[in-house]
Design an enzyme around this catalytic site. Structure first.
Site, mmCIF file in Angstrom:
data_model
loop_
_atom_site.group_PDB
_atom_site.id
_atom_site.type_symbol
_atom_site.label_atom_id
_atom_site.label_comp_id
_atom_site.label_asym_id
_atom_site.label_seq_id
_atom_site.Cartn_x
_atom_site.Cartn_y
_atom_site.Cartn_z
ATOM 1 N N ASP A 3 0.877 -1.156 0.000
ATOM 2 C CA ASP A 3 0.000 0.000 0.000
ATOM 3 C C ASP A 3 0.931 1.228 0.000
ATOM 4 O OD1 ASP A 3 -2.321 1.634 0.495
ATOM 5 O OD2 ASP A 3 -1.657 1.771 2.577
ATOM 6 N N LEU A 4 0.428 2.389 -0.354
ATOM 7 C CA LEU A 4 1.303 3.573 -0.423
ATOM 8 C C LEU A 4 1.142 4.495 0.797
ATOM 9 C CD1 LEU A 4 3.263 5.347 -2.153
ATOM 10 C CD2 LEU A 4 1.222 6.408 -3.132
ATOM 11 N N ASP A 5 -0.075 5.071 0.910
ATOM 12 C CA ASP A 5 -0.320 6.051 1.979
ATOM 13 C C ASP A 5 -0.286 5.375 3.351
ATOM 14 O OD1 ASP A 5 -0.827 8.353 0.261
ATOM 15 O OD2 ASP A 5 -2.655 7.323 -0.337
ATOM 16 N N THR A 11 1.062 10.468 4.056
ATOM 17 C CA THR A 11 0.308 11.524 3.357
ATOM 18 C C THR A 11 -0.955 11.906 4.124
ATOM 19 O OG1 THR A 11 -0.544 9.703 2.075
ATOM 20 C CG2 THR A 11 1.030 11.132 0.960
ATOM 21 N N LYS A 39 -8.568 6.710 6.411
ATOM 22 C CA LYS A 39 -7.380 5.976 5.953
ATOM 23 C C LYS A 39 -7.778 4.747 5.140
ATOM 24 C CE LYS A 39 -4.024 7.606 9.267
ATOM 25 N NZ LYS A 39 -3.187 7.338 10.428
ATOM 26 N N GLY A 40 -7.196 4.634 3.965
ATOM 27 C CA GLY A 40 -7.473 3.486 3.094
ATOM 28 C C GLY A 40 -8.775 3.592 2.322
ATOM 29 N N SER A 108 -2.526 0.577 -4.353
ATOM 30 C CA SER A 108 -3.016 1.751 -3.619
ATOM 31 C C SER A 108 -4.365 2.228 -4.146
ATOM 32 C CB SER A 108 -1.992 2.885 -3.761
ATOM 33 O OG SER A 108 -2.542 4.107 -3.334
ATOM 34 N N ALA A 109 -5.183 2.766 -3.232
ATOM 35 C CA ALA A 109 -6.479 3.328 -3.628
ATOM 36 C C ALA A 109 -6.319 4.721 -4.240
ATOM 37 C CB ALA A 109 -7.378 3.427 -2.394
ATOM 38 N N ASN A 112 -3.486 9.558 -7.011
ATOM 39 C CA ASN A 112 -2.265 10.383 -7.047
ATOM 40 C C ASN A 112 -0.995 9.556 -6.827
ATOM 41 O OD1 ASN A 112 -3.458 13.112 -7.295
ATOM 42 N ND2 ASN A 112 -4.394 12.603 -5.334
ATOM 43 N N LYS A 139 -11.023 -1.087 -1.376
ATOM 44 C CA LYS A 139 -10.718 -1.996 -0.269
ATOM 45 C C LYS A 139 -11.873 -1.876 0.739
ATOM 46 C CE LYS A 139 -5.816 -0.887 -0.873
ATOM 47 N NZ LYS A 139 -4.642 -0.185 -0.347
ATOM 48 N N GLU A 163 0.216 -3.258 4.731
ATOM 49 C CA GLU A 163 -0.928 -2.350 4.829
ATOM 50 C C GLU A 163 -1.010 -1.668 6.188
ATOM 51 O OE1 GLU A 163 -3.601 -0.800 4.012
ATOM 52 O OE2 GLU A 163 -3.903 -1.394 1.936
ATOM 53 N N ASP A 164 -1.467 -0.407 6.195
ATOM 54 C CA ASP A 164 -1.646 0.289 7.477
ATOM 55 C C ASP A 164 -3.117 0.442 7.856
ATOM 56 O OD1 ASP A 164 -2.068 2.219 5.369
ATOM 57 O OD2 ASP A 164 -2.147 3.724 6.965
HETATM 58 C C1 BG6 Z 1 -5.677 6.006 0.165
HETATM 59 C C2 BG6 Z 1 -5.652 6.905 1.390
HETATM 60 O O1 BG6 Z 1 -4.427 5.430 -0.040
HETATM 61 O O2 BG6 Z 1 -6.024 6.779 -0.995
HETATM 62 C C3 BG6 Z 1 -6.993 7.588 1.545
HETATM 63 O O3 BG6 Z 1 -5.377 6.124 2.539
HETATM 64 C C4 BG6 Z 1 -7.340 8.347 0.275
HETATM 65 O O4 BG6 Z 1 -6.952 8.460 2.656
HETATM 66 C C5 BG6 Z 1 -7.306 7.398 -0.924
HETATM 67 O O5 BG6 Z 1 -8.630 8.942 0.372
HETATM 68 C C6 BG6 Z 1 -7.583 8.109 -2.265
HETATM 69 O O6 BG6 Z 1 -6.553 9.011 -2.516
HETATM 70 P P1 BG6 Z 1 -6.550 10.110 -3.674
HETATM 71 O O7 BG6 Z 1 -5.129 10.571 -3.723
HETATM 72 O O8 BG6 Z 1 -6.963 9.391 -4.956
HETATM 73 O O9 BG6 Z 1 -7.530 11.154 -3.291
HETATM 74 MG MG MG Z 2 -2.740 3.167 3.610
#
Ligand code: BG6
Ligand code: MG
Length: 234
Positions: A3-5, A11, A39-40, A108-109, A112, A139, A163-164
């Site tokens: 996972d990224l964030d 972030t 988160k997530g 990652s969801a 960005n 997820k 994953e966090d």
């Molecule tokens: C997840 C974050 O990785 O991405 C969430 O944990 C976030 O907090 C989601 O809402 C979507 O991110 P983005 O950058 O597409 O708005």
């Molecule tokens: Mg995460």
């Protein structure tokens, strides 16, 4: 699979600033505790949660405009990110995986994700990137990780997800993958193993803690894994 964030970078603080600004504009307070719930969670689902906190309702087009506005502010922060913001030990661990010939995917969801990886200069360490632009189910649906496994050309049972977020750990388990939680064991108890972060973490520790088998062995030959497989899925 990473996972990224919250795993590779923190972030959540930038998401918080941007969601808080939107909430203030709408006339209510958004706290750090509220931010934990996002988160997530995908961008549009995060907005739904935020509006539920504020007790407000809007049309679909208004919501799209709000999410866009929040993202513009969020992007203004992440485009200034630097490699120093990579969480401790992550790059070293990724490098070790590569040295050992273990393939790496991002799951990652976030839409960005490519920009963030570019800013922290880690894009080149990932063999495969699956992000919010290429999935339709959020997820805890395992879609993001299953796509990652498919692109890596490995079976889900061979994958380890880092994953966090609870939703992400559930996604890994729903996809029949091993899962390492990054954070608090009290919160991430569903994971096979929970570590505070990657500082000092090694492939050897991972293999030992998860009791991962050499590829030649079949799942049925390892009682610990068999038992893990039989645990109820959420
Ligand atoms: C997840 C974050 O990785 O991405 C969430 O944990 C976030 O907090 C989601 O809402 C979507 O991110 P983005 O950058 O597409 O708005
Ligand atoms: Mg995460």
């Amino acid at each position: 699979m990473f996972d990224l964030d919250g795993v590779v970078v923190d972030t959540a603080k930038y998401h918080f600033i941007a969601w808080k600004a939107l909430a203030e504009e709408l006339g209510f307070e958004f706290t750090l505790e509220d931010n934990e719930r996002l988160k997530g969670v995908s961008r549009m689902q995060s907005l739904e949660i935020l509006l539920e906190i504020g007790g407000l309702q809007f049309s679909e087009s208004e919501k799209m405009a709000m999410a866009e506005k929040k993202n513009t502010l969020y992007v203004s922060y992440i485009e200034k990110m630097t490699p120093e913001e990579t969480l401790p030990g992550v790059e070293k661990f990724l490098q070790e995986l590569r040295t050992k010939g273990i393939r790496i995917a991002l799951g990652s969801a976030s839409k960005n994700a490519p920009m963030i990886l570019d800013r922290i200069q880690l894009t080149g360490l990932f063999d495969v990137i699956v992000d919010g632009n290429s999935i339709s189910e959020a997820k805890p649906n395992p879609e993001v990780f299953l796509k990652g496994a498919e692109k890596l050309g490995v079976s889900p049972e061979e994958c380890v997800v880092f994953e966090d977020a609870i939703a992400g750990i559930e996604a890994a388990r729903n996809g029949n993958m091993h899962c390492v939680g990054i954070g608090d064991p009290e919160i991430l108890g569903l994971a096979d193993l929970v570590i505070p972060g990657f500082d000092g973490f090694t492939v050897e520790k991972l293999m030992k803690e998860l009791k991962i088998l050499p590829k030649s062995k079949k799942l049925g030959e390892c009682p610990e894994l068999k038992e893990k497989e039989n645990r109820p899925r959420s």
